[in-house]
Design a protein around this motif. Structure first.
Motif, PDB file in Angstrom:
ATOM      1  N   SER A  63       0.812  -1.221   0.000  1.00 31.25           N
ATOM      2  CA  SER A  63       0.000   0.000   0.000  1.00 31.25           C
ATOM      3  C   SER A  63       0.844   1.268   0.000  1.00 31.25           C
ATOM      4  O   SER A  63       0.356   2.335  -0.402  1.00 31.25           O
ATOM      5  CB  SER A  63      -0.932   0.005   1.218  1.00 31.25           C
ATOM      6  N   ILE A  64       2.107   1.191   0.417  1.00 31.33           N
ATOM      7  CA  ILE A  64       2.934   2.404   0.444  1.00 31.33           C
ATOM      8  C   ILE A  64       3.214   2.908  -0.963  1.00 31.33           C
ATOM      9  O   ILE A  64       3.516   4.092  -1.166  1.00 31.33           O
ATOM     10  CB  ILE A  64       4.261   2.153   1.212  1.00 31.33           C
ATOM     11  N   LYS A  65       3.071   2.044  -1.941  1.00 30.85           N
ATOM     12  CA  LYS A  65       3.302   2.453  -3.338  1.00 30.85           C
ATOM     13  C   LYS A  65       2.273   3.470  -3.809  1.00 30.85           C
ATOM     14  O   LYS A  65       2.483   4.161  -4.807  1.00 30.85           O
ATOM     15  CB  LYS A  65       3.289   1.224  -4.249  1.00 30.85           C
ATOM     16  N   ASP A  66       1.144   3.560  -3.092  1.00 35.61           N
ATOM     17  CA  ASP A  66       0.106   4.540  -3.452  1.00 35.61           C
ATOM     18  C   ASP A  66       0.451   5.945  -2.986  1.00 35.61           C
ATOM     19  O   ASP A  66      -0.288   6.888  -3.287  1.00 35.61           O
ATOM     20  CB  ASP A  66      -1.242   4.132  -2.839  1.00 35.61           C
ATOM     21  N   PHE A  67       1.555   6.075  -2.256  1.00 39.05           N
ATOM     22  CA  PHE A  67       1.915   7.372  -1.678  1.00 39.05           C
ATOM     23  C   PHE A  67       3.334   7.737  -2.103  1.00 39.05           C
ATOM     24  O   PHE A  67       4.317   7.306  -1.484  1.00 39.05           O
ATOM     25  CB  PHE A  67       1.795   7.323  -0.151  1.00 39.05           C
ATOM     26  N   PRO A  68       3.461   8.543  -3.162  1.00 38.62           N
ATOM     27  CA  PRO A  68       4.792   8.843  -3.714  1.00 38.62           C
ATOM     28  C   PRO A  68       5.697   9.651  -2.796  1.00 38.62           C
ATOM     29  O   PRO A  68       6.904   9.706  -3.024  1.00 38.62           O
ATOM     30  CB  PRO A  68       4.470   9.630  -4.995  1.00 38.62           C
ATOM     31  N   ASN A  69       5.146  10.255  -1.738  1.00 31.56           N
ATOM     32  CA  ASN A  69       5.964  11.107  -0.865  1.00 31.56           C
ATOM     33  C   ASN A  69       6.168  10.522   0.527  1.00 31.56           C
ATOM     34  O   ASN A  69       6.647  11.215   1.429  1.00 31.56           O
ATOM     35  CB  ASN A  69       5.321  12.496  -0.737  1.00 31.56           C
ATOM     36  N   LEU A  70       5.812   9.235   0.710  1.00 35.85           N
ATOM     37  CA  LEU A  70       5.882   8.636   2.029  1.00 35.85           C
ATOM     38  C   LEU A  70       6.612   7.295   2.031  1.00 35.85           C
ATOM     39  O   LEU A  70       6.564   6.550   1.055  1.00 35.85           O
ATOM     40  CB  LEU A  70       4.472   8.400   2.597  1.00 35.85           C
ATOM     41  N   VAL A  71       7.271   7.015   3.164  1.00 37.83           N
ATOM     42  CA  VAL A  71       7.769   5.675   3.459  1.00 37.83           C
ATOM     43  C   VAL A  71       7.204   5.295   4.827  1.00 37.83           C
ATOM     44  O   VAL A  71       6.568   6.104   5.503  1.00 37.83           O
ATOM     45  CB  VAL A  71       9.313   5.617   3.484  1.00 37.83           C
ATOM     46  N   PHE A  72       7.443   4.061   5.237  1.00 34.01           N
ATOM     47  CA  PHE A  72       7.061   3.639   6.572  1.00 34.01           C
ATOM     48  C   PHE A  72       8.219   3.865   7.540  1.00 34.01           C
ATOM     49  O   PHE A  72       9.389   3.801   7.158  1.00 34.01           O
ATOM     50  CB  PHE A  72       6.704   2.154   6.598  1.00 34.01           C
ATOM     51  N   GLU A  73       7.866   4.112   8.816  1.00 33.19           N
ATOM     52  CA  GLU A  73       8.853   4.080   9.894  1.00 33.19           C
ATOM     53  C   GLU A  73       8.504   2.891  10.776  1.00 33.19           C
ATOM     54  O   GLU A  73       7.352   2.742  11.205  1.00 33.19           O
ATOM     55  CB  GLU A  73       8.833   5.373  10.717  1.00 33.19           C
ATOM     56  N   GLY A  74       9.498   2.031  11.031  1.00 36.30           N
ATOM     57  CA  GLY A  74       9.285   0.847  11.836  1.00 36.30           C
ATOM     58  C   GLY A  74       9.922   0.986  13.205  1.00 36.30           C
ATOM     59  O   GLY A  74      11.133   1.189  13.308  1.00 36.30           O
TER      60      GLY A  74
END
Length: 441
Positions: free
Chosen positions: A260-271
């Motif tokens: 789902s992160i591919k839908d957001f070009p300006n975001l990554v996840f923080e773990g």
């Protein structure tokens, strides 16, 4: 406006490059020094973060305000010759967390001041966390995304106002980037030692969080340039440490979330809570869309292991002499028994099980007792004794075999602090294997 170099994490990930950064969540001097030395050797940047309960406007449990913590870190950077342009400081879980016993108005006023201290001190990575209830919230009703996001956007306003004031004094000050969301235990770790099952964040919940925050930022009058500096969302990819192990990352269970992160070009996840994952699992997290890997207890656990190993060597060397031993482990245990507030809620079991957990649990609650005067004095005596006596290779081989090999090969100095910090580097290298963070700068 200058660009925060941490935004490059997003750029590189969206280009299909498996690049991220690990975040040192610790105030331990040996951990920070080890990270900076390793960064200097590796030619990579270093990100160091302080949590809201560690440093705040009142000093936190370390006794340091954010500006004090910054000076503490910069002094170590000067000591080891680390290039400050490659050093990033972050604030973690900034919001009403430590003020949650107050009504909303008072708790948020304190949270505002917390943000001012962090941004005003020049911290450039700000995790805004307003997910916790305050005293005036209905205890039986889930906080809505709108309330959480509204409070978060307000704190972002405060951060932006503070940054503008900082620019007046420091025209080259880098604008902060923001992290939103909170799908993890509170700072310091989960309460209780049993694994109740770690639930991967639902895609719907992740997307609702982003939508709510984007709307709240817009409603608060924050421009698109500010929203563009929101670079990551905290999610739970299915990882957590336990007393004697960890819940390992399972990319199959997390595949829908990660896609789902591919839908957001300006975001990554923080773990968060990535401690004790294998280097392979850490690399998988980066490959799957986590741009920032938080680690705290895993580093102080390695430091504690190193201290215990050095004390085993010391005991052999001072046996039958008139040299006063450090009694490091016994001193640490005594301090934990004298004041149990940092471990009592986290550890359960028989007296024997509690004793083992206090010393060896992966949740590493003993890290809260390292700064106490008695433990620091014991650590200093341990180092001093071993510098006086020397560390024989045969005992080094017995208790610190990895460091023994490095000393024999001329890669490491035979000095107790060097040996201790290299034990921490064992863990750091697993993160560097995963992040390829040399490519960020």
């Amino acid at each position: 406006m200058l660009q925060n170099p941490l935004k490059k994490i997003v750029e590189l990930q969206k280009q299909g490059k498996n690049v991220g950064i690990y975040s040192v969540c610790s105030a331990n001097k040996y951990v920070i020094e080890a990270a900076l030395k390793r960064g200097r050797e590796d030619g990579s940047c270093v990100l160091i973060e302080s949590t809201a309960n560690q440093c705040d406007q009142n000093g936190g449990y370390t006794g340091m305000k954010p500006a004090d913590f910054k000076k503490f870190v910069l002094d170590i950077a000067d000591k080891v010759g680390f290039e400050k342009g490659k050093l990033f400081l972050g604030g973690d879980h900034l919001g009403p967390l430590t003020f949650a016993g107050k009504d909303e108005a008072e708790a948020m006023a304190d949270a505002e001041e917390l943000i001012r201290h962090y941004v005003g001190a020049g911290f450039t990575k700000i995790h805004i966390d307003t997910s916790m209830k305050v005293k005036s919230d209905d205890p039986d009703t889930r906080l809505s995304d709108e309330i959480i996001a509204g409070r978060g956007a307000h704190l972002a306003e405060i951060a932006e106002e503070t940054y503008k004031k900082l620019l007046e004094k420091e025209p080259d000050a880098i604008p902060p980037v923001y992290i939103i969301g909170s799908e993890v235990p509170i700072p310091g770790g989960a309460v209780g030692s049993e694994d109740a099952g770690v639930q991967v964040t639902k895609v719907e919940d992740f997307k609702n969080t982003v939508a709510a925050f984007e709307k709240a930022f817009k409603d608060a009058g924050l421009g698109a340039d500010v929203w563009d500096r929101v670079i990551a969302v905290v999610v739970q990819p299915g990882v957590e440490e336990k007393d004697s192990g960890c819940t390992e990352y399972d990319r199959e269970k997390a595949k829908e979330l990660m896609a789902s992160i591919k839908d957001f070009p300006n975001l990554v996840f923080e773990g968060h809570s990535t401690d004790y994952q294998t280097k392979i699992k850490l690399r998988e997290l980066i490959e799957d869309g986590v741009g920032i890997l938080k680690v705290g207890p895993g580093l102080t656990f390695a430091m504690r292991e190193g201290m215990f190993a050095l004390e085993h060597i010391e005991k052999e060397l001072v046996y039958g002499t008139d040299i006063e031993p450090s009694n490091f482990a016994d001193t640490l245990e005594a301090e934990m028994l004298k004041d149990d507030k940092y471990w009592r809620k986290h550890y359960q079991g028989t007296e024997l099980e509690l004793r083992i957990k206090r010393k060896y649990s992966f949740s590493d609650r003993c890290r809260y007792y390292m700064p106490t005067p008695a433990v620091e004095a014991a650590a200093d005596r341990l180092i001093s004794n071993l510098r006086t006596l020397g560390v024989p290779l045969n005992l080094m081989s017995q208790f610190m075999p990895i460091q023994y090999t490095k000393v024999r090969e001329g890669q490491l100095e035979n000095d107790p602090v060097a040996l201790l910090e290299d034990r921490i580097v064992n863990t750091i290298d697993e993160y560097l294997y995963a992040t390829h963070q040399k490519e960020l700068l």
